[in-house]
Write a protein that holds these residues in place. Structure first.
Motif, mmCIF file in Angstrom:
data_model
loop_
_atom_site.group_PDB
_atom_site.id
_atom_site.type_symbol
_atom_site.label_atom_id
_atom_site.label_comp_id
_atom_site.label_asym_id
_atom_site.label_seq_id
_atom_site.Cartn_x
_atom_site.Cartn_y
_atom_site.Cartn_z
ATOM 1 N N PHE A 1 52.473 94.830 50.308
ATOM 2 C CA PHE A 1 52.572 96.148 50.067
ATOM 3 C C PHE A 1 52.642 96.897 49.356
ATOM 4 C CE2 PHE A 1 52.051 93.495 54.065
ATOM 5 C CZ PHE A 1 51.794 94.414 55.523
ATOM 6 N N SER B 1 49.970 88.722 55.584
ATOM 7 C CA SER B 1 50.446 90.079 55.671
ATOM 8 C C SER B 1 51.533 90.902 56.884
ATOM 9 C CB SER B 1 49.410 90.776 55.900
ATOM 10 O OG SER B 1 48.653 90.880 54.354
ATOM 11 N N GLU C 1 35.941 89.347 58.300
ATOM 12 C CA GLU C 1 37.506 88.608 58.767
ATOM 13 C C GLU C 1 37.071 87.086 59.671
ATOM 14 O OE1 GLU C 1 40.654 88.745 57.506
ATOM 15 O OE2 GLU C 1 40.644 86.828 58.907
ATOM 16 N N TYR D 1 50.825 88.043 45.660
ATOM 17 C CA TYR D 1 52.501 87.800 45.746
ATOM 18 C C TYR D 1 53.732 88.128 46.470
ATOM 19 C CZ TYR D 1 56.805 85.596 43.171
ATOM 20 O OH TYR D 1 57.795 84.990 42.914
ATOM 21 N N ARG D 2 54.698 88.449 45.791
ATOM 22 C CA ARG D 2 55.963 89.342 47.111
ATOM 23 C C ARG D 2 54.754 90.662 47.804
ATOM 24 N NH1 ARG D 2 61.676 87.004 46.386
ATOM 25 N NH2 ARG D 2 62.051 89.863 46.365
ATOM 26 N N GLY E 1 58.047 91.735 55.266
ATOM 27 C CA GLY E 1 59.460 92.736 55.398
ATOM 28 C C GLY E 1 58.757 93.422 55.409
ATOM 29 N N MET F 1 58.798 96.127 52.936
ATOM 30 C CA MET F 1 59.691 96.798 51.563
ATOM 31 C C MET F 1 58.965 97.209 50.487
ATOM 32 S SD MET F 1 62.894 94.111 51.674
ATOM 33 C CE MET F 1 62.288 92.914 51.246
#
Ligand SMILES: Cc1cc2nc3c(=O)[nH]c(=O)nc-3n(C[C@H](O)[C@H](O)[C@H](O)COP(=O)(O)OP(=O)(O)OC[C@H]3O[C@@H](n4cnc5c(N)ncnc54)[C@H](O)[C@@H]3O)c2cc1C
Length: 326
Positions: free
Chosen positions: A300, A40, A30, A296-297, A44, A46
């Motif tokens: 997770f 990341s 990293e 993208y969105r 959110g 979700m």
């Protein structure tokens, strides 16, 4: 097989975890000084494949519906299975019907049912959509827990310096937006978010507030903290949140509940979502390196499915004598 995973965001850490479970010898590198400082860290968290179908293609639901189980197995105790509540202000009520037409897995709630689920929203909305099967987690805590698990399993983390890739049999590039301009068609979608803190309101689950131009969501993080997100801007600018976005997010939070008007603003940020033209993630091979990108969105939500695909490919390449059941 010695594997180098580049990038310790959600893509890299889930790939590392999955490969570790299959017995591969994995090192993670990293460029930052710790994990989760890319997109990341702004997410959110979700795990909402049914809601996301409003604007996403079918694979997002097919690949994402088991994400909560994956996270629960990898970082026990971090997944909250409390569903998602979707509401709209009176003037935007048609947005709720449109959202319902484009999604599945919901039930209609009336005002009394909303109040039962989220007492602090009592009397504020006459109806809502409830996506019972959805879940959420705290991204930073979940990634820290995953990292702790990997360190416990004696996985090597190399921060800062780039290692000698010639020492590895396989390199998996999970460097997200850093590959824009290098991976064909990869682009950036800027997402701005903020944190507020207030003891005046309590929410138990993510709440999405629909709006024709500025839909937002609020995710409770515990201890009076709430994440409010997020803008969607075609840009690779990862500079601080703009005044306009700040106003839009705060206005929407205030519409959800006036108590947010008295909340303390504790943090703001912007992350770049890496995306391909179809807004779906891919595992692809370029010049001998396997790339996991375009989350993208749905980092997770869809990283577990991408990690499983990487493991499938590497297991197929592995000599039979090297294989072991996970
Ligand atoms: C505001 C916002 C809200 C979001 N909400 C959600 C949500 O609710 N649910 C959801 O599922 N998704 C959500 N997402 C999407 C999700 O955050 C992204 O899809 C995901 O973070 C992308 O992960 P990644 O690992 O590919 O990239 P990153 O998280 O950016 O990780 C890439 C890593 O690679 C490192 N790196 C770069 N170059 C190198 C190199 N040469 N060598 C080594 N390391 C390198 C970087 O430092 C970074 O740590 C949200 C995103 C944003 C911005």
């Amino acid at each position: 097989m010695r594997v180098l995973v580049k990038g310790a965001g959600v893509a890299g850490l889930t790939v590392a975890w999955q490969l570790y479970r299959h017995g591969f010898d994995v090192t993670i590198t990293e460029r930052a000084e710790k994990v989760g400082l890319g997109a990341s860290g702004f997410a959110g968290g979700m795990l909402a494949p049914w809601c996301e179908r409003e604007s996403a293609e079918e694979p997002v639901l097919a690949l994402g519906r088991s994400a909560a189980d994956w996270w629960e197995a990898a970082v026990p105790g971090h997944v909250k299975r409390r569903g998602t509540l979707v509401v709209a202000a009176g003037r935007d009520a048609a947005e709720l019907d449109r959202f319902a037409r484009r999604t599945s897995g919901w039930e209609w709630l009336d005002g009394a049912a909303i109040a039962e689920l989220e007492p602090d929203l009592a009397g504020r909305f006459p109806k809502a959509l409830f996506f019972r099967q959805e879940a959420h987690l705290d991204p930073q805590r979940a990634l820290s827990a995953l990292t702790a698990g990997l360190e416990e399993a004696r996985m090597r983390f190399l921060f800062g310096a780039g290692p000698d890739v010639a020492r590895y049999d396989r390199v998996i590039d999970c460097t997200g937006a850093a590959r824009i301009g290098q991976l064909p068609d990869l682009r950036g979608v800027r997402g701005e978010m903020l944190y507020v803190e207030t003891p005046e309101i309590n929410l138990s689950r993510p709440v999405r507030l629909l709006h024709p131009r500025h839909p937002i969501y609020i995710v409770p993080r515990g201890r009076n903290r709430f994440m409010v997100g997020a803008t969607m801007i075609e840009s690779t600018d990862d500079g601080g949140i703009t005044a306009r976005s700040l106003m839009e997010l705060l206005n929407a939070a205030y519409t959800l509940h006036p108590a947010f008007g008295e909340a303390r603003l504790t943090d703001t940020g912007a992350g770049i979502r890496p995306a391909f033209p179809d807004n779906l993630p891919r595992v692809s091979e370029h010049d001998g390196t396997l790339h996991v990108n375009g989350l993208y969105r749905h980092g997770f939500l869809l990283a577990p499915a991408m990690a499983a695909e990487v493991a499938r490919r590497l297991l197929a390449e592995q000599a039979p004598s090297e294989r072991r059941a996970s």
